[in-house]
Motif scaffolding. Structure first.
Motif, PDB file in Angstrom:
ATOM      1  N   ILE A 126       0.869  -1.174   0.000  1.00 32.08           N
ATOM      2  CA  ILE A 126       0.000   0.000   0.000  1.00 32.08           C
ATOM      3  C   ILE A 126       0.901   1.218   0.000  1.00 32.08           C
ATOM      4  O   ILE A 126       1.723   1.395   0.916  1.00 32.08           O
ATOM      5  CB  ILE A 126      -0.946   0.035   1.212  1.00 32.08           C
ATOM      6  CG1 ILE A 126      -1.860  -1.194   1.214  1.00 32.08           C
ATOM      7  CG2 ILE A 126      -1.780   1.322   1.206  1.00 32.08           C
ATOM      8  CD1 ILE A 126      -2.757  -1.281   2.447  1.00 32.08           C
ATOM      9  N   GLY A 127       0.804   2.041  -1.029  1.00 31.20           N
ATOM     10  CA  GLY A 127       1.668   3.211  -1.133  1.00 31.20           C
ATOM     11  C   GLY A 127       0.877   4.466  -1.422  1.00 31.20           C
ATOM     12  O   GLY A 127      -0.328   4.424  -1.656  1.00 31.20           O
ATOM     13  N   SER A 128       1.591   5.593  -1.438  1.00 31.81           N
ATOM     14  CA  SER A 128       0.943   6.869  -1.714  1.00 31.81           C
ATOM     15  C   SER A 128       1.216   7.364  -3.123  1.00 31.81           C
ATOM     16  O   SER A 128       0.501   8.226  -3.632  1.00 31.81           O
ATOM     17  CB  SER A 128       1.419   7.932  -0.709  1.00 31.81           C
ATOM     18  OG  SER A 128       2.832   8.048  -0.769  1.00 31.81           O
ATOM     19  N   GLY A 129       2.258   6.837  -3.770  1.00 36.31           N
ATOM     20  CA  GLY A 129       2.603   7.278  -5.107  1.00 36.31           C
ATOM     21  C   GLY A 129       2.842   6.110  -6.038  1.00 36.31           C
ATOM     22  O   GLY A 129       3.240   5.013  -5.609  1.00 36.31           O
ATOM     23  N   LEU A 130       2.610   6.344  -7.332  1.00 36.30           N
ATOM     24  CA  LEU A 130       2.760   5.273  -8.308  1.00 36.30           C
ATOM     25  C   LEU A 130       4.216   4.802  -8.444  1.00 36.30           C
ATOM     26  O   LEU A 130       4.475   3.598  -8.397  1.00 36.30           O
ATOM     27  CB  LEU A 130       2.220   5.740  -9.662  1.00 36.30           C
ATOM     28  CG  LEU A 130       1.760   4.658 -10.641  1.00 36.30           C
ATOM     29  CD1 LEU A 130       0.579   3.885 -10.085  1.00 36.30           C
ATOM     30  CD2 LEU A 130       1.376   5.299 -11.973  1.00 36.30           C
ATOM     31  N   PRO A 131       5.199   5.709  -8.592  1.00 38.22           N
ATOM     32  CA  PRO A 131       6.584   5.244  -8.787  1.00 38.22           C
ATOM     33  C   PRO A 131       7.115   4.427  -7.614  1.00 38.22           C
ATOM     34  O   PRO A 131       7.708   3.361  -7.796  1.00 38.22           O
ATOM     35  CB  PRO A 131       7.373   6.550  -8.973  1.00 38.22           C
ATOM     36  CG  PRO A 131       6.363   7.550  -9.432  1.00 38.22           C
ATOM     37  CD  PRO A 131       5.108   7.187  -8.715  1.00 38.22           C
ATOM     38  N   GLU A 132       6.903   4.934  -6.393  1.00 40.06           N
ATOM     39  CA  GLU A 132       7.432   4.251  -5.221  1.00 40.06           C
ATOM     40  C   GLU A 132       6.774   2.885  -5.036  1.00 40.06           C
ATOM     41  O   GLU A 132       7.439   1.884  -4.703  1.00 40.06           O
ATOM     42  CB  GLU A 132       7.217   5.097  -3.966  1.00 40.06           C
ATOM     43  CG  GLU A 132       7.930   6.440  -3.981  1.00 40.06           C
ATOM     44  CD  GLU A 132       7.157   7.486  -4.769  1.00 40.06           C
ATOM     45  OE1 GLU A 132       6.025   7.197  -5.218  1.00 40.06           O
ATOM     46  OE2 GLU A 132       7.698   8.608  -4.940  1.00 40.06           O
ATOM     47  N   THR A 133       5.457   2.837  -5.244  1.00 37.90           N
ATOM     48  CA  THR A 133       4.753   1.566  -5.089  1.00 37.90           C
ATOM     49  C   THR A 133       5.201   0.567  -6.153  1.00 37.90           C
ATOM     50  O   THR A 133       5.387  -0.631  -5.875  1.00 37.90           O
ATOM     51  CB  THR A 133       3.230   1.778  -5.180  1.00 37.90           C
ATOM     52  OG1 THR A 133       2.834   2.820  -4.272  1.00 37.90           O
ATOM     53  CG2 THR A 133       2.480   0.506  -4.835  1.00 37.90           C
ATOM     54  N   ALA A 134       5.406   1.046  -7.380  1.00 41.20           N
ATOM     55  CA  ALA A 134       5.854   0.172  -8.458  1.00 41.20           C
ATOM     56  C   ALA A 134       7.226  -0.416  -8.147  1.00 41.20           C
ATOM     57  O   ALA A 134       7.479  -1.611  -8.369  1.00 41.20           O
ATOM     58  CB  ALA A 134       5.890   0.936  -9.777  1.00 41.20           C
ATOM     59  N   GLU A 135       8.118   0.406  -7.631  1.00 44.31           N
ATOM     60  CA  GLU A 135       9.458  -0.084  -7.290  1.00 44.31           C
ATOM     61  C   GLU A 135       9.386  -1.118  -6.173  1.00 44.31           C
ATOM     62  O   GLU A 135      10.108  -2.132  -6.189  1.00 44.31           O
ATOM     63  CB  GLU A 135      10.353   1.077  -6.889  1.00 44.31           C
ATOM     64  CG  GLU A 135      10.741   1.972  -8.071  1.00 44.31           C
ATOM     65  CD  GLU A 135      11.604   3.147  -7.647  1.00 44.31           C
ATOM     66  OE1 GLU A 135      11.749   3.362  -6.409  1.00 44.31           O
ATOM     67  OE2 GLU A 135      12.133   3.847  -8.521  1.00 44.31           O
ATOM     68  N   ALA A 161      10.790   4.847 -17.831  1.00 45.22           N
ATOM     69  CA  ALA A 161      12.237   5.063 -17.799  1.00 45.22           C
ATOM     70  C   ALA A 161      12.785   4.854 -16.394  1.00 45.22           C
ATOM     71  O   ALA A 161      13.864   4.258 -16.206  1.00 45.22           O
ATOM     72  CB  ALA A 161      12.554   6.475 -18.294  1.00 45.22           C
ATOM     73  N   ARG A 162      12.045   5.333 -15.404  1.00 44.14           N
ATOM     74  CA  ARG A 162      12.495   5.184 -14.013  1.00 44.14           C
ATOM     75  C   ARG A 162      12.523   3.703 -13.617  1.00 44.14           C
ATOM     76  O   ARG A 162      13.488   3.241 -12.977  1.00 44.14           O
ATOM     77  CB  ARG A 162      11.568   5.957 -13.090  1.00 44.14           C
ATOM     78  CG  ARG A 162      11.849   5.748 -11.602  1.00 44.14           C
ATOM     79  CD  ARG A 162      11.073   6.705 -10.743  1.00 44.14           C
ATOM     80  NE  ARG A 162      11.191   6.377  -9.315  1.00 44.14           N
ATOM     81  CZ  ARG A 162      10.782   7.177  -8.328  1.00 44.14           C
ATOM     82  NH1 ARG A 162      10.229   8.346  -8.607  1.00 44.14           N
ATOM     83  NH2 ARG A 162      10.905   6.793  -7.061  1.00 44.14           N
ATOM     84  N   LEU A 163      11.484   2.964 -13.982  1.00 43.95           N
ATOM     85  CA  LEU A 163      11.434   1.555 -13.600  1.00 43.95           C
ATOM     86  C   LEU A 163      12.475   0.729 -14.360  1.00 43.95           C
ATOM     87  O   LEU A 163      13.062  -0.208 -13.796  1.00 43.95           O
ATOM     88  CB  LEU A 163      10.033   0.999 -13.838  1.00 43.95           C
ATOM     89  CG  LEU A 163       8.914   1.618 -12.986  1.00 43.95           C
ATOM     90  CD1 LEU A 163       7.578   0.997 -13.322  1.00 43.95           C
ATOM     91  CD2 LEU A 163       9.216   1.476 -11.494  1.00 43.95           C
ATOM     92  N   GLU A 164      12.715   1.067 -15.616  1.00 43.22           N
ATOM     93  CA  GLU A 164      13.763   0.369 -16.373  1.00 43.22           C
ATOM     94  C   GLU A 164      15.133   0.591 -15.732  1.00 43.22           C
ATOM     95  O   GLU A 164      15.942  -0.333 -15.614  1.00 43.22           O
ATOM     96  CB  GLU A 164      13.763   0.856 -17.821  1.00 43.22           C
ATOM     97  CG  GLU A 164      12.561   0.363 -18.633  1.00 43.22           C
ATOM     98  CD  GLU A 164      12.511   0.998 -20.010  1.00 43.22           C
ATOM     99  OE1 GLU A 164      13.449   1.754 -20.355  1.00 43.22           O
ATOM    100  OE2 GLU A 164      11.536   0.745 -20.745  1.00 43.22           O
ATOM    101  N   ALA A 165      15.394   1.834 -15.298  1.00 42.96           N
ATOM    102  CA  ALA A 165      16.666   2.142 -14.637  1.00 42.96           C
ATOM    103  C   ALA A 165      16.771   1.408 -13.305  1.00 42.96           C
ATOM    104  O   ALA A 165      17.851   0.921 -12.924  1.00 42.96           O
ATOM    105  CB  ALA A 165      16.777   3.652 -14.426  1.00 42.96           C
ATOM    106  N   TYR A 166      15.628   1.319 -12.591  1.00 35.15           N
ATOM    107  CA  TYR A 166      15.609   0.615 -11.308  1.00 35.15           C
ATOM    108  C   TYR A 166      15.982  -0.855 -11.496  1.00 35.15           C
ATOM    109  O   TYR A 166      16.794  -1.414 -10.744  1.00 35.15           O
ATOM    110  CB  TYR A 166      14.220   0.740 -10.683  1.00 35.15           C
ATOM    111  CG  TYR A 166      14.050  -0.027  -9.393  1.00 35.15           C
ATOM    112  CD1 TYR A 166      14.466   0.521  -8.185  1.00 35.15           C
ATOM    113  CD2 TYR A 166      13.477  -1.299  -9.392  1.00 35.15           C
ATOM    114  CE1 TYR A 166      14.320  -0.195  -6.991  1.00 35.15           C
ATOM    115  CE2 TYR A 166      13.327  -2.024  -8.222  1.00 35.15           C
ATOM    116  CZ  TYR A 166      13.752  -1.464  -7.019  1.00 35.15           C
ATOM    117  OH  TYR A 166      13.615  -2.169  -5.853  1.00 35.15           O
ATOM    118  N   VAL A 167      15.390  -1.483 -12.522  1.00 32.51           N
ATOM    119  CA  VAL A 167      15.691  -2.898 -12.783  1.00 32.51           C
ATOM    120  C   VAL A 167      17.143  -3.069 -13.196  1.00 32.51           C
ATOM    121  O   VAL A 167      17.851  -3.958 -12.703  1.00 32.51           O
ATOM    122  CB  VAL A 167      14.751  -3.449 -13.875  1.00 32.51           C
ATOM    123  CG1 VAL A 167      15.181  -4.855 -14.283  1.00 32.51           C
ATOM    124  CG2 VAL A 167      13.305  -3.462 -13.385  1.00 32.51           C
TER     125      VAL A 167
END
Length: 550
Positions: free
Chosen positions: A481-490, A518-524
């Protein structure tokens, strides 16, 4: 229990006559559909005109049967207006393809005359039927954006003309219409170049002849004489091998949907769709329409419907050139996939699948999947439900198809990313069992995640969420359960990759910016150097984010 047609008296035109007509027309199209499919070369040589006509008639017959079944001790059987309106409405909501959509409008034209209240139907049955057939042909022409001669429109018009010149009972008028349609059908190869090159008559016109033959039989009790070509509803030349010079160009997708909209909005929609593609047919009225068009951009066609009103029961079918060639005869194997987004529909269509577009909150319907299986026109079909809620509907549709002799396997995919993984290993050259095992294994090896926004406060497996919270689901259960899409996705990715993986698939919803991908690709890449990432756009109706890990 199917309705047993009963002969009518020569001038009896009532609800029971309509019921008998429907049953006989459905049976005639069932006998003729494979032969009609075999000669289908216009507007697209995809061998499905007979099937589309049959499915449309089946929907019409089902609605009419329901009208007769909805009779209580205090309610009389349907009147002629009620029966003919149910007949036309069933065709409208179940119309398939170009031919089925035009057939639906022909039946609506008949209903506009026969469905009038008794005080508005002062004519004798014969002249009234002739007027109904004339209205049917007129409305069908108006529904087609660019009418072409040598098609079912020509055949219907000739039938109406012959009916108008006839005198006598309703059965006499129906016989004249039937004979006029048969004569017009024989002339179609000289009116349309595509038919002349292939040496066949118009496939849709064959359907019109079959339906009018059933009308004459329902009113007279006399069965049309056997035709020279066995199993065909009308005499047509033996189809040659596919014409190599035939133009297989044109738009890549067929888009069909029901639309709730005003007449003013539909007029604007017609103009917009006419600029997007061809084979445009819009039928209906009184707030409900069936829209059919061939386009290269299916998303734009659906978007036009959203602007005009409320589209639903959306079907998007890909017309790959190789598939068009293959479907001149029944293909060996096909894939039918339920997809939760226009972009995914295009993606699966490009991979050769017939797609059924699922909208959020739309109840699963076995009938829609059964239709898609039939339209795949294959001896073997693999079904990808791509949602646990669609699995029961997929199984029911598979059982229905098996009763027709089609071999069907339902792979229990629970997410579109599992469906994509299965499609990636689909192999037409393998045996059916080998293909199903490989696709099932690929889907089973793919963990799936999804991000959604909570609509209200509720309890989850990881605590209480509030309206507006971002929920990260893994394999169908809330994990974050998160407050933002990027943080929850990571956070979801971290958990999913914790047990390893070789490929991450990201499917972005329509409102999600490219920056998130782009952020999630960099995270992976930062944390898992050996893992590849591929990103797609899910399009309208897709979830904010789908994640697959193989």
């Amino acid at each position: 229990m199917p309705h047993e047609p009963a002969p009518q008296s020569a001038d009896e035109l009532d609800a029971e006559a309509v019921r008998t007509w429907s049953s006989l027309a459905l049976a005639a199209l069932d006998r003729a559909r494979e032969d009609i499919d075999a000669i289908n070369v216009y507007p697209v040589a995809d061998a499905d005109t007979g099937t589309n006509l049959y499915l449309t008639a089946e929907s019409a017959d089902r609605e009419l049967a329901a009208a007769f079944e909805d009779v209580t001790r205090t309610t009389a059987a349907p009147s002629l207006p009620e029966a003919v309106r149910a007949f036309a409405h069933g065709a409208l909501i179940g119309a398939r393809g170009n031919s089925g959509t035009i057939l639906a409008q022909l039946l609506r034209g008949v209903a506009d005359v026969l469905g009038a209240e008794p005080d508005r139907r002062a004519q004798a049955p014969g002249p009234m039927l002739a007027q109904a057939l004339a209205r049917a042909a007129e409305e069908a022409y108006q529904a087609v954006a660019h009418p072409v001669e040598g098609t079912m429109l020509t055949v219907a018009t000739a039938a109406a003309r012959a009916a108008g010149a006839a005198a006598g009972t309703a059965a006499d008028v129906a016989r004249a219409a039937y004979d006029g349609a048969r004569a017009a059908l024989a002339e179609t190869p000289g009116q349309l170049a595509a038919l002349g090159r292939a040496g066949v008559v118009d496939a849709g016109g064959c359907g019109v002849v079959a339906v009018l033959g059933a009308l004459w039989q329902a009113l007279s009790g006399q069965e049309p004489a056997p035709e020279p070509v066995r199993g065909r509803a009308v005499p047509v030349p033996q189809p040659p091998q596919p014409c190599e010079a035939q133009d297989l160009g044109g738009p890549a997708y067929e888009v069909i949907y029901l639309l709730e909209a005003t007449e003013v909005a539909v007029a604007t929609l017609r103009a917009r769709l006419d600029g997007l593609g061809d084979s445009l047919v819009v039928v209906g009225g009184e707030g409900l329409w069936n829209v059919h068009v061939h386009v290269d951009d299916p998303g734009a066609a659906v978007e036009a419907g959203v602007v005009a009103g409320r589209p639903y029961r959306i079907r998007i079918t890909h017309f790959g050139d190789e598939r068009r060639r293959a479907r001149t005869e029944r293909v060996q194997r096909a894939v039918v996939a339920v997809v939760p987004g226009e972009g995914l529909a295009g993606l699966c269509g490009d991979a050769g699948a017939t797609t059924v577009l699922a909208r959020p909150g739309e109840a699963p319907a076995a009938a829609g999947l059964a239709d898609a299986i039939r339209l795949a026109h294959a001896r073997e079909v693999v079904v990808l439900p791509n949602d646990s809620e669609w699995r029961a509907a997929a199984s029911a549709a598979a059982e229905e198809a098996r009763a027709d002799g089609v071999r069907v396997a339902v792979i229990p995919t629970r997410s579109a990313v599992q469906g994509l993984a299965a499609l990636a290993v689909h192999d037409q050259d393998a045996t059916f069992d080998e293909d199903v095992v490989a696709m099932t294994a690929a889907a089973g090896a793919t963990r799936y995640g999804e991000l959604a926004v909570a609509e209200r406060q509720s309890f989850t497996s990881v605590g209480i969420c509030q309206a507006g919270d971002v929920l990260g689901l893994i394999d169908g259960d809330v994990a974050v359960i998160g407050s933002g899409l990027p943080e929850t996705a990571e956070a979801v990715l971290a958990r999913m990759l914790g047990s390893g993986g070789e490929l991450v698939t990201l499917v972005l919803g329509p409102e999600v910016p490219d920056a998130l991908a782009a952020r999630l690709e960099a995270y992976v890449q930062h944390g898992h150097l050996a893992v590849d990432t591929v990103t797609y756009r899910g399009g309208r109706y897709s979830a904010p984010l789908l994640i697959g890990v193989e």
